[in-house]
Design a protein around this motif. Sequence first.
Motif, short mmCIF file in Angstrom:
data_model
loop_
_atom_site.label_atom_id
_atom_site.label_comp_id
_atom_site.label_asym_id
_atom_site.label_seq_id
_atom_site.Cartn_x
_atom_site.Cartn_y
_atom_site.Cartn_z
N LEU A 165 10.11 4.57 -8.58
CA LEU A 165 9.39 4.44 -7.30
C LEU A 165 10.16 3.53 -6.35
O LEU A 165 10.29 3.82 -5.16
CB LEU A 165 7.99 3.88 -7.54
CG LEU A 165 6.99 4.78 -8.27
CD1 LEU A 165 5.68 4.04 -8.50
CD2 LEU A 165 6.74 6.06 -7.49
N MET A 166 10.66 2.43 -6.88
CA MET A 166 11.41 1.49 -6.04
C MET A 166 12.71 2.13 -5.54
O MET A 166 13.08 1.99 -4.37
CB MET A 166 11.73 0.21 -6.82
CG MET A 166 12.49 -0.83 -6.01
SD MET A 166 12.69 -2.40 -6.87
CE MET A 166 13.77 -1.89 -8.20
N ALA A 167 13.43 2.84 -6.42
CA ALA A 167 14.69 3.48 -6.03
C ALA A 167 14.43 4.54 -4.95
O ALA A 167 15.20 4.65 -3.98
CB ALA A 167 15.35 4.12 -7.24
N ASN A 177 5.02 -4.10 -12.16
CA ASN A 177 5.99 -5.19 -12.32
C ASN A 177 5.31 -6.52 -12.61
O ASN A 177 5.88 -7.38 -13.28
CB ASN A 177 6.86 -5.31 -11.07
CG ASN A 177 7.77 -4.11 -10.89
OD1 ASN A 177 8.05 -3.40 -11.86
ND2 ASN A 177 8.23 -3.87 -9.68
N GLU A 178 4.09 -6.70 -12.10
CA GLU A 178 3.35 -7.93 -12.37
C GLU A 178 2.78 -7.96 -13.79
O GLU A 178 2.54 -9.02 -14.35
CB GLU A 178 2.21 -8.10 -11.37
CG GLU A 178 2.68 -8.46 -9.97
CD GLU A 178 1.53 -8.51 -8.99
OE1 GLU A 178 1.74 -9.02 -7.87
OE2 GLU A 178 0.42 -8.05 -9.32
N SER A 179 2.58 -6.78 -14.37
CA SER A 179 1.95 -6.69 -15.69
C SER A 179 2.95 -6.58 -16.83
O SER A 179 2.66 -6.96 -17.96
CB SER A 179 0.99 -5.49 -15.74
OG SER A 179 -0.01 -5.60 -14.73
N GLU A 238 2.07 -0.54 -4.01
CA GLU A 238 1.03 -1.28 -4.75
C GLU A 238 1.10 -0.96 -6.25
O GLU A 238 0.96 -1.85 -7.08
CB GLU A 238 -0.35 -0.95 -4.20
CG GLU A 238 -0.60 -1.51 -2.81
CD GLU A 238 -0.44 -3.03 -2.77
OE1 GLU A 238 -0.87 -3.70 -3.74
OE2 GLU A 238 0.12 -3.54 -1.79
N ILE A 239 1.32 0.33 -6.59
CA ILE A 239 1.46 0.70 -8.00
C ILE A 239 2.71 0.05 -8.58
O ILE A 239 2.69 -0.52 -9.68
CB ILE A 239 1.52 2.23 -8.14
CG1 ILE A 239 0.19 2.85 -7.73
CG2 ILE A 239 1.88 2.62 -9.58
CD1 ILE A 239 0.17 4.36 -7.80
N MET A 276 -3.59 9.22 -10.79
CA MET A 276 -4.15 9.55 -9.48
C MET A 276 -3.08 10.01 -8.49
O MET A 276 -3.37 10.74 -7.54
CB MET A 276 -4.91 8.34 -8.93
CG MET A 276 -6.23 8.06 -9.66
SD MET A 276 -7.19 6.74 -8.88
CE MET A 276 -6.20 5.30 -9.25
N GLU A 277 -1.85 9.58 -8.68
CA GLU A 277 -0.74 9.96 -7.78
C GLU A 277 0.27 10.85 -8.48
O GLU A 277 1.43 10.96 -8.03
CB GLU A 277 -0.05 8.69 -7.25
CG GLU A 277 -0.94 7.76 -6.45
CD GLU A 277 -1.33 8.36 -5.10
OE1 GLU A 277 -0.72 9.39 -4.71
OE2 GLU A 277 -2.22 7.82 -4.45
N ALA A 278 -0.14 11.48 -9.57
CA ALA A 278 0.81 12.24 -10.40
C ALA A 278 1.53 13.34 -9.62
O ALA A 278 2.75 13.50 -9.73
CB ALA A 278 0.07 12.85 -11.60
#
Length: 783
Positions: free
Chosen positions: A95-97, A135-137, A129-130, A259-261
């Motif tokens: 997602l980040m890339a 990354n926070e978890s 947000e996802i 939900m965003e699959a």
Amino acid sequence: MDRTLTILEFHKIIDRLINKAMTPMGKELAATILPSFDLEEVVYRQKETHEGLEVIRLKGGLSFDGVHDIRGFIKRAKIGGILAPEQLRQISSTLMAARKLKKLILQLNEELSLPILRTLVEPIIELFEIEKKINESINEYNEVVDLASTELKMIRNQIRLIESRVKEKLESILRNPHYQKMLQDPIITIRNGRYVIPVKQEYRGVFGGMIHDQSASGATLFIEPDSVVQLNNQLREYQLKEVKEIEKILRQLTDLIRMEADSIAEMVKHLGRLDVIQAKGELAKEMKATLPKLNRQGYIRLKKARHPLINPEEVVPIDVHLGQEFHVLIITGPNTGGKTVTLKTIGLLTLMAMAGFHIPADEESEVAVFSSIFADIGDEQSIEQNLSTFSSHLKNIIEILKKVDTNSLILLDELGAGTDPTEGAALAIAILEKIRLLQARVVATTHYSELKAYAYNHQGVVNASVEFDVKTLKPTYRLLIGVPGRSNAFAIAKRLGLEEEIIQFAKEQLSEEDQQVELMIHSLEWNQKIAEKERLEAERLRKQTQEMKKEVEEKLALLEQNRFKILEEAKQEAEKIIRKATREADEIIRELRKLIQEKRVDVKEHELIAMKKRLNESVPDLEKPKPISKKQNKKIEVGDEVKVLSLGQKGNVIEQVSENEFIVQIGIIKMKINRQDLEVSEEKKRSNPEAIMTGVKRTKEYVKPELDLRGKTVDEAMIEIDRYLADALLAGYKQVSIIHGKGTGVLRSGVQDFLKRHKLTKSIRMGQYGEGGSGVTVVELKA
């Protein structure tokens, strides 16, 4: 089509593309690429490659670091599975890339114009947000961190506290001298998830508790002492709670992905396409390929075309064209001369272009988008089917003839070979004639001399040959269109040392017609070489001329630029100096006026104004100089009325001082003026030079008996009056009217004050009834 792709080795180009791709999605997509027979689709694919190459050339390419194949993870999430920490981290990384690639391409689009790449990344949704929640978890070691939830943090704090108490009790046992001789090693270890200590076999009953394991020899038992059993039980309980809480966290994160699959799956497809586009650009750069022109009319024009699968240092570029002046190209020449390579180069480059690849040829090369491409190249003998070489080729050609149409490209190697030469040549001619009548494009290689004659006798068919150097006994691999190939057998035999007598006898066995054909071909080859040499020289001179023209234009542009720069600087400097002088002059005029008011010095106001006007007019005009009037070049004679260009005033020539200098009278002023500053008036010429030279008065038709000053300022009015009174006196007027209007009376007062002091004024009075009343001042002039 599959057979044609195999024969022309299209799969090797695809293999090279797959190696250039950087993602699993890109590699899979690259493996599916096939030529398209739709011109619009091919144009779009070529634009893709062009954009990929542009990004590589100017920006070094796109980075796919952090992109993973997460398609399986997305499917797992959609069916209700729970994703592992490593899988969630890979999704976050992808997602980040994707987010970074989208940002980069949108920025590049503003600079390079990349409509296709922009269209690909615009639908990519940014799930920041996802990405942030994952990354926070989960940390970089794929571990769920304490801060993933409040409950997990509490559980792990309890685990650490209990572990500390267990270790503390076990360490007290290890430090106790009474127990040290009973221990195999003074260490704490873990068996079955519980903390234990290694005890010698003979002391097993001293510590009580539970035995969890023993060494291979049985001499050591791993015992959990009674003193820590309860604590270990508590520890195990919290460890189970930890597992459940981690599972709960992973399920929550997986639900976010679920939900965003569909959006994520679409994003992955776009990443794969971006990867393939860049891979095509990388391959084009490696092959030094260019964007070909495309058409659907069957035109092929390749310039310096190179077979992409031959070592670049060894490949010989060829120039070949087909489909406009002729539809059938027959290539003759010796074996290993490059005929088959020429066929494959034409076929493979056409397939590459139709698949969206740039082609290894010079710019301006052109390729047609055909409806079908057929090839019969190489030895297709089948042992299993017991088919001869001739039969195998003939079977393939029969299949081709069933499918060929007007927009087909057909490549035939050694047409008619493998059987009796006479019958083979006849069959080859019949096959070519069938294709020629269909207006399809065909390139065929052959050894048969009969096909050379066929090319000469049929419209739309042209001979070609691969050049052979008799001196070195090696082919040059250059293609010569319009020249049939020679066998060169006699020349080769001679070079290899065969006796001249044998060679001469062999030549005598040839018919006179065959000998004439060989001489004709030799002449054609020679003329072709001369023409090619002259063409190359003409091309070299043309390029040299263009370069010289460009260099001269650049130098002229630079000179022009410098000229304007110098002129501008000079004008600005002159303006600066004159402005300074004007300021000083203004200061002097102010002081003189002050003296006039205080000491009544005899200085006329109109003279001060005239001085200031001359200073103001001396400021240079910074606009481009206007072209000199053509009227300047006319003959100037004494008595002519002329315009002084620098002053913008009209006057009369009263004397010619030299060839280029004249005395001109402007009002009561006489000036020496250069011819270049004079323009002859078309309206009037003086008929009495002597009268002018002696100061005869102007005729009244040039000067009106009144001067209208309405709308002027007092300063402007004084200048106008001064000039007008001089003209009126020369015209012979005794009395004139100055129209200033009634208004506020300011202009009238200023005019009358000025007239009272003027040296040409005898008297003044207000206008009477019928003369304009108080709006007019009547002036009587001195004789």
